[in-house]
Structures are given as structure tokens and as C-alpha cells.
Motif scaffolding. Structure first.
Motif, PDB file in Angstrom:
ATOM      1  N   GLU A  66       0.835  -1.146  -0.067  1.00 23.66           N
ATOM      2  CA  GLU A  66       0.179  -0.028   0.040  1.00 23.66           C
ATOM      3  C   GLU A  66       0.917   1.451  -0.242  1.00 23.66           C
ATOM      4  O   GLU A  66       0.467   2.288  -0.699  1.00 23.66           O
ATOM      5  CB  GLU A  66      -0.994  -0.107   1.227  1.00 23.66           C
ATOM      6  N   PHE A  69       1.620   1.746  -3.571  1.00 27.20           N
ATOM      7  CA  PHE A  69       0.536   1.914  -4.454  1.00 27.20           C
ATOM      8  C   PHE A  69      -0.052   3.376  -4.038  1.00 27.20           C
ATOM      9  O   PHE A  69      -0.446   3.973  -4.983  1.00 27.20           O
ATOM     10  CB  PHE A  69      -0.543   1.165  -4.298  1.00 27.20           C
ATOM     11  N   ARG A  78       4.224   3.607  -9.929  1.00 29.33           N
ATOM     12  CA  ARG A  78       3.697   3.250  -8.605  1.00 29.33           C
ATOM     13  C   ARG A  78       3.800   1.495  -8.509  1.00 29.33           C
ATOM     14  O   ARG A  78       4.243   0.965  -7.738  1.00 29.33           O
ATOM     15  CB  ARG A  78       2.486   3.679  -8.275  1.00 29.33           C
ATOM     16  N   VAL A  79       3.406   0.858  -9.693  1.00 25.87           N
ATOM     17  CA  VAL A  79       3.474  -0.465  -9.611  1.00 25.87           C
ATOM     18  C   VAL A  79       5.058  -0.840  -9.979  1.00 25.87           C
ATOM     19  O   VAL A  79       5.128  -1.890  -9.192  1.00 25.87           O
ATOM     20  CB  VAL A  79       3.031  -0.996 -10.984  1.00 25.87           C
ATOM     21  N   TYR A  82       6.366  -0.836  -6.331  1.00 27.61           N
ATOM     22  CA  TYR A  82       6.160  -1.957  -5.532  1.00 27.61           C
ATOM     23  C   TYR A  82       6.887  -3.207  -6.245  1.00 27.61           C
ATOM     24  O   TYR A  82       7.573  -3.853  -5.140  1.00 27.61           O
ATOM     25  CB  TYR A  82       4.599  -2.316  -5.714  1.00 27.61           C
ATOM     26  N   ARG A 124      -6.016  -5.021  -5.425  1.00 26.28           N
ATOM     27  CA  ARG A 124      -5.481  -3.546  -5.586  1.00 26.28           C
ATOM     28  C   ARG A 124      -4.654  -3.364  -6.692  1.00 26.28           C
ATOM     29  O   ARG A 124      -4.750  -2.172  -7.341  1.00 26.28           O
ATOM     30  CB  ARG A 124      -4.543  -3.702  -4.188  1.00 26.28           C
ATOM     31  N   LEU A 125      -3.763  -4.108  -7.190  1.00 27.46           N
ATOM     32  CA  LEU A 125      -3.133  -3.989  -8.310  1.00 27.46           C
ATOM     33  C   LEU A 125      -3.949  -3.931  -9.629  1.00 27.46           C
ATOM     34  O   LEU A 125      -4.196  -2.829 -10.570  1.00 27.46           O
ATOM     35  CB  LEU A 125      -2.212  -5.170  -8.639  1.00 27.46           C
ATOM     36  N   LEU A 128      -5.494  -0.423  -9.483  1.00 25.84           N
ATOM     37  CA  LEU A 128      -4.430   0.425  -9.992  1.00 25.84           C
ATOM     38  C   LEU A 128      -4.168   0.587 -11.542  1.00 25.84           C
ATOM     39  O   LEU A 128      -4.403   1.684 -12.053  1.00 25.84           O
ATOM     40  CB  LEU A 128      -3.066   0.226  -9.486  1.00 25.84           C
TER      41      LEU A 128
END
Length: 194
Positions: A66, A69, A78-79, A82, A124-125, A128
Motif C-alpha cells: 500500500e 501504491f 507506482r506498480v 512495488y 489492489r493491483l 491501479l
């Protein structure tokens, strides 16, 4: 760190290193420095303590994800943040490794936080990626759910390949490959006349 926390952290480490069967109450007590009475004062037994440890590992995975993200940048950045965050690739994922443990997978209570965490991560991915598609950053043809599932599979498979090869570089290559595929779905900004 109080006794309860030492017990949970020691169990997390042992589960990651040895799996459920190899994480004996004696090993937990030795690693944590807690006596048998303290262990059973805080927990009903090994399954109760293992559940607390697995839940903590799952929570930590979600918190770290998180943080990436919700950082600044495009969806792709952001991906990438992570996927590229620092990990102990040769040790494997502390949550993902437990899916290989038949004793954990056979127990619905121990399995639940693992299943919930991967469902959350994939969802969550996907959210996004859908955001990136809606904003025009990613092509409209990108399937957010399928792509999110593939990204999680690359991470977990990257750990397996790195452990098999004895090289964290293999994990990094898997991540680079996944990001390269994701970049193929990025929309190119039209060139502006000079």
C-alpha cells in the motif's frame, strides 16, 4: 519488545525459514527467549501462535504494498515501485512460501490470511491498472484483472526461480520482464510539432 511480540516475531521467522512442521514450540521458545509458560499464557498452542504470525506477515505485506501504491507518480511508476522494492529474493516471500506448506494449506484458519492477502493484492493491483486505463495512461485493451494476476504470479514465480538458481538476479530479471510487458500497454503521447 514484550514477550508476546517476541513470540510472534520468532514464529514468523521460523515459519519463513522452516515451515509449519519445522517450527516446533521448543524452537519458538529458544528463538524468542520465552518459556513454555509464557508461550501458553499468550497463546492457546502452536496453531494459535502460527495464526498470529501468519496474520502479521500478511499485514506487513499489505502495508508495504500500500505504501508503494499510494506513493506519488503514474500508475506504472507506482506498480514499478512495488515490484522493485527491496526484498530477500533468495528467502522467498514470507507469505507466498506458506502456500507450499501442506500443513498450512490444510488448515482453513491458517490458510485464510494467505488467501485474503493475495486476493487483496491482486484486487489492489487491478484497481491501479484500471485507474491507469481510465486516465489514458494505459491502453483501453488492457485487462486489469488478468494483468494484476500475472504481476502477482511473476513476483511469486520470481522468488521460486531465484531460489532454484541461487541468484537474486533471476528475480530482478523477472520483475524487469513484467515491467517491460506492462510498458507495452502504455500509451505514447503524440509528438508535438516543433
Amino acid at each position: 519488545m514484550d514477550t508476546r511480540e517476541r513470540l510472534i516475531e520468532s514464529t514468523r521467522e521460523l515459519l519463513w525459514e522452516r515451515g509449519y512442521v519445522g517450527t516446533s514450540p521448543k524452537a519458538i521458545q529458544a528463538r524468542s527467549g520465552a518459556g513454555q509458560g509464557s508461550m501458553y499464557h499468550h497463546f492457546h498452542g502452536k496453531p494459535d501462535l502460527a495464526l498470529a504470525a501468519i496474520s502479521r506477515s500478511a499485514e506487513e505485506l499489505r502495508d508495504r504494498a500500500e505504501a508503494a501504491f499510494t506513493s506519488s507518480g503514474t500508475v506504472s511508476e507506482r506498480v514499478a515501485a512495488y515490484l522493485r522494492r527491496e526484498r530477500e529474493a533468495l528467502k522467498g516471500c514470507p507469505v507466498g512460501r506458506l502456500t507450499q506448506d501442506p500443513d498450512v494449506m490444510a488448515d482453513p484458519d491458517l490458510r485464510a490470511p494467505i488467501e485474503e492477502t493475495f486476493a487483496w493484492l491482486t484486487g489492489r493491483l487491478a484497481g491501479l491498472l484500471a485507474e491507469g486505463r481510465t486516465s489514458g495512461e494505459l491502453h483501453a485493451g488492457l485487462d486489469p484483472a488478468a494483468t494484476a494476476t500475472a504481476l502477482v504470479a511473476v513476483l511469486q514465480g520470481g522468488y521460486v526461480l531465484a531460489r532454484a538458481a541461487g541468484s537474486a538476479e533471476v528475480y530482478a530479471q523477472a520483475v524487469d520482464g513484467a515491467l517491460g510487458l506492462l510498458a507495452c500497454h502504455a500509451r505514447q503521447e503524440p509528438s508535438r510539432p516543433a
